[in-house]
Scaffold this motif. Structure first.
Motif, PDB file in Angstrom:
ATOM      1  N   GLY A   1       0.848  -1.197   0.000  1.00 45.55           N
ATOM      2  CA  GLY A   1       0.000   0.000   0.000  1.00 45.55           C
ATOM      3  C   GLY A   1       0.875   1.235   0.000  1.00 45.55           C
ATOM      4  O   GLY A   1       1.676   1.445  -0.892  1.00 45.55           O
ATOM      5  N   ILE A   2       0.729   2.058   1.049  1.00 43.41           N
ATOM      6  CA  ILE A   2       1.526   3.278   1.133  1.00 43.41           C
ATOM      7  C   ILE A   2       2.760   3.101   2.017  1.00 43.41           C
ATOM      8  O   ILE A   2       3.531   4.038   2.215  1.00 43.41           O
ATOM      9  N   LEU A   3       2.984   1.906   2.547  1.00 45.24           N
ATOM     10  CA  LEU A   3       4.107   1.645   3.439  1.00 45.24           C
ATOM     11  C   LEU A   3       5.156   0.774   2.762  1.00 45.24           C
ATOM     12  O   LEU A   3       4.865  -0.021   1.867  1.00 45.24           O
ATOM     13  N   TYR A   4       6.396   0.920   3.222  1.00 41.77           N
ATOM     14  CA  TYR A   4       7.459  -0.026   2.892  1.00 41.77           C
ATOM     15  C   TYR A   4       7.550  -1.002   4.053  1.00 41.77           C
ATOM     16  O   TYR A   4       7.388  -0.626   5.210  1.00 41.77           O
ATOM     17  N   VAL A   5       7.850  -2.277   3.753  1.00 40.86           N
ATOM     18  CA  VAL A   5       7.928  -3.306   4.788  1.00 40.86           C
ATOM     19  C   VAL A   5       9.235  -4.077   4.620  1.00 40.86           C
ATOM     20  O   VAL A   5       9.631  -4.407   3.505  1.00 40.86           O
TER      21      VAL A   5
ATOM     22  N   GLY B   1      10.651  -6.940  10.089  1.00 45.79           N
ATOM     23  CA  GLY B   1       9.252  -6.595  10.280  1.00 45.79           C
ATOM     24  C   GLY B   1       8.974  -5.104  10.414  1.00 45.79           C
ATOM     25  O   GLY B   1       7.844  -4.710  10.665  1.00 45.79           O
ATOM     26  N   HIS B   2       9.984  -4.271  10.237  1.00 45.78           N
ATOM     27  CA  HIS B   2       9.804  -2.821  10.368  1.00 45.78           C
ATOM     28  C   HIS B   2       8.975  -2.285   9.200  1.00 45.78           C
ATOM     29  O   HIS B   2       9.147  -2.700   8.064  1.00 45.78           O
ATOM     30  N   GLU B   3       8.053  -1.364   9.500  1.00 51.42           N
ATOM     31  CA  GLU B   3       7.232  -0.705   8.484  1.00 51.42           C
ATOM     32  C   GLU B   3       7.448   0.799   8.582  1.00 51.42           C
ATOM     33  O   GLU B   3       7.523   1.345   9.674  1.00 51.42           O
ATOM     34  N   TRP B   4       7.547   1.474   7.427  1.00 49.88           N
ATOM     35  CA  TRP B   4       7.718   2.913   7.406  1.00 49.88           C
ATOM     36  C   TRP B   4       7.122   3.477   6.125  1.00 49.88           C
ATOM     37  O   TRP B   4       6.909   2.774   5.154  1.00 49.88           O
ATOM     38  N   SER B   5       6.824   4.780   6.153  1.00 53.83           N
ATOM     39  CA  SER B   5       6.205   5.420   4.994  1.00 53.83           C
ATOM     40  C   SER B   5       7.268   5.958   4.052  1.00 53.83           C
ATOM     41  O   SER B   5       8.438   6.110   4.424  1.00 53.83           O
ATOM     42  N   ALA B   6       6.861   6.276   2.834  1.00 48.21           N
ATOM     43  CA  ALA B   6       7.782   6.813   1.841  1.00 48.21           C
ATOM     44  C   ALA B   6       8.325   8.171   2.274  1.00 48.21           C
ATOM     45  O   ALA B   6       9.479   8.499   2.011  1.00 48.21           O
ATOM     46  N   GLN B   7       7.516   8.976   2.971  1.00 46.05           N
ATOM     47  CA  GLN B   7       7.965  10.283   3.438  1.00 46.05           C
ATOM     48  C   GLN B   7       9.082  10.133   4.472  1.00 46.05           C
ATOM     49  O   GLN B   7      10.041  10.890   4.474  1.00 46.05           O
ATOM     50  N   GLU B   8       8.946   9.161   5.370  1.00 46.53           N
ATOM     51  CA  GLU B   8      10.000   8.906   6.356  1.00 46.53           C
ATOM     52  C   GLU B   8      11.277   8.496   5.661  1.00 46.53           C
ATOM     53  O   GLU B   8      12.370   8.895   6.054  1.00 46.53           O
ATOM     54  N   SER B   9      11.163   7.685   4.631  1.00 48.35           N
ATOM     55  CA  SER B   9      12.317   7.186   3.905  1.00 48.35           C
ATOM     56  C   SER B   9      13.082   8.325   3.246  1.00 48.35           C
ATOM     57  O   SER B   9      14.300   8.373   3.296  1.00 48.35           O
ATOM     58  N   GLN B  10      12.387   9.257   2.627  1.00 45.90           N
ATOM     59  CA  GLN B  10      13.045  10.373   1.954  1.00 45.90           C
ATOM     60  C   GLN B  10      13.689  11.325   2.954  1.00 45.90           C
ATOM     61  O   GLN B  10      14.754  11.860   2.700  1.00 45.90           O
ATOM     62  N   ALA B  11      13.063  11.526   4.095  1.00 51.18           N
ATOM     63  CA  ALA B  11      13.602  12.445   5.095  1.00 51.18           C
ATOM     64  C   ALA B  11      14.818  11.874   5.802  1.00 51.18           C
ATOM     65  O   ALA B  11      15.713  12.606   6.207  1.00 51.18           O
ATOM     66  N   SER B  12      14.879  10.550   5.959  1.00 52.77           N
ATOM     67  CA  SER B  12      15.965   9.953   6.733  1.00 52.77           C
ATOM     68  C   SER B  12      17.106   9.427   5.883  1.00 52.77           C
ATOM     69  O   SER B  12      18.041   8.859   6.411  1.00 52.77           O
ATOM     70  N   GLU B  13      17.059   9.619   4.568  1.00 43.92           N
ATOM     71  CA  GLU B  13      18.121   9.120   3.718  1.00 43.92           C
ATOM     72  C   GLU B  13      19.407   9.888   3.983  1.00 43.92           C
ATOM     73  O   GLU B  13      19.435  11.104   3.947  1.00 43.92           O
ATOM     74  N   PRO B  14      20.508   9.182   4.257  1.00 46.46           N
ATOM     75  CA  PRO B  14      21.770   9.864   4.541  1.00 46.46           C
ATOM     76  C   PRO B  14      22.349  10.498   3.277  1.00 46.46           C
ATOM     77  O   PRO B  14      22.116  10.033   2.174  1.00 46.46           O
ATOM     78  N   GLN B  15      23.100  11.572   3.460  1.00 44.45           N
ATOM     79  CA  GLN B  15      23.694  12.277   2.332  1.00 44.45           C
ATOM     80  C   GLN B  15      24.876  11.513   1.743  1.00 44.45           C
ATOM     81  O   GLN B  15      25.112  11.561   0.561  1.00 44.45           O
ATOM     82  N   GLY B  16      25.643  10.837   2.554  1.00 42.69           N
ATOM     83  CA  GLY B  16      26.802  10.081   2.104  1.00 42.69           C
ATOM     84  C   GLY B  16      26.796   8.707   2.733  1.00 42.69           C
ATOM     85  O   GLY B  16      25.797   8.252   3.277  1.00 42.69           O
ATOM     86  N   ARG B  17      27.915   8.055   2.673  1.00 41.98           N
ATOM     87  CA  ARG B  17      28.039   6.734   3.260  1.00 41.98           C
ATOM     88  C   ARG B  17      28.053   6.829   4.782  1.00 41.98           C
ATOM     89  O   ARG B  17      28.654   7.739   5.344  1.00 41.98           O
ATOM     90  N   VAL B  18      27.393   5.895   5.430  1.00 43.17           N
ATOM     91  CA  VAL B  18      27.350   5.859   6.888  1.00 43.17           C
ATOM     92  C   VAL B  18      28.303   4.758   7.356  1.00 43.17           C
ATOM     93  O   VAL B  18      28.212   3.616   6.914  1.00 43.17           O
ATOM     94  N   TYR B  19      29.220   5.126   8.234  1.00 42.95           N
ATOM     95  CA  TYR B  19      30.193   4.176   8.774  1.00 42.95           C
ATOM     96  C   TYR B  19      29.746   3.772  10.168  1.00 42.95           C
ATOM     97  O   TYR B  19      29.440   4.617  10.993  1.00 42.95           O
ATOM     98  N   ARG B  20      29.723   2.474  10.444  1.00 44.82           N
ATOM     99  CA  ARG B  20      29.307   1.966  11.753  1.00 44.82           C
ATOM    100  C   ARG B  20      30.368   1.017  12.293  1.00 44.82           C
ATOM    101  O   ARG B  20      30.984   0.264  11.546  1.00 44.82           O
ATOM    102  N   ASP B  21      30.542   1.041  13.622  1.00 43.44           N
ATOM    103  CA  ASP B  21      31.498   0.139  14.252  1.00 43.44           C
ATOM    104  C   ASP B  21      30.870  -1.242  14.441  1.00 43.44           C
ATOM    105  O   ASP B  21      29.754  -1.499  13.984  1.00 43.44           O
ATOM    106  N   ALA B  22      31.570  -2.135  15.116  1.00 42.42           N
ATOM    107  CA  ALA B  22      31.102  -3.502  15.303  1.00 42.42           C
ATOM    108  C   ALA B  22      29.806  -3.568  16.113  1.00 42.42           C
ATOM    109  O   ALA B  22      29.027  -4.507  15.960  1.00 42.42           O
TER     110      ALA B  22
END
Length: 114
Positions: free
Chosen positions: A20-24, A29-50
């Motif tokens: 429907g209008i959600l991504y799953v 099992g996480h569900e989110w809307s397309a608007q959340e996805s566009q707002a939270s997209e990082p500008q560059g690569r995200v580096y994470r530790d262990a």
């Protein structure tokens, strides 16, 4: 014509689908809307530790396992603190200087943010 769906913001799974209008995410099992996805997209690569913590240039990290050095036969011991890291986009994500060893590159999967 297919459009690429965004990766899951919680587990980074690439197997997301539209419902429907959600991504799953079928993996966590996480569900989110397309608007959340566009707002939270990082500008560059995200580096994470262990542990999954975000890393930035200048952070201090700790080595989480003994790392054998190629060419010199030395070992960077578990628990070694590495100050003022620099994140780079290559096969080893971190450029740094370690006391007693000098300049070297590390992978983010072998360090933990302090």
């Amino acid at each position: 014509m297919t459009t690429a769906l965004p990766a899951c913001p919680q587990c980074q799974s690439a197997f997301t689908y539209e419902d429907g209008i959600l991504y799953v995410c079928p993996e966590c099992g996480h569900e989110w809307s397309a608007q959340e996805s566009q707002a939270s997209e990082p500008q560059g690569r995200v580096y994470r530790d262990a542990a999954g913590n975000m890393l930035q240039d200048g952070d201090t990290v700790t080595v989480i396992k003994d790392l054998k050095l190629k060419g010199s036969g030395g070992v960077v011991k578990m628990g070694t603190k590495v100050k003022n890291i620099r994140l780079v986009d290559s096969d080893h994500d971190i450029d740094c200087k370690i006391d007693g060893f000098g300049a070297m590159s590390l992978k983010t999967e072998f360090v933990k943010k302090v």
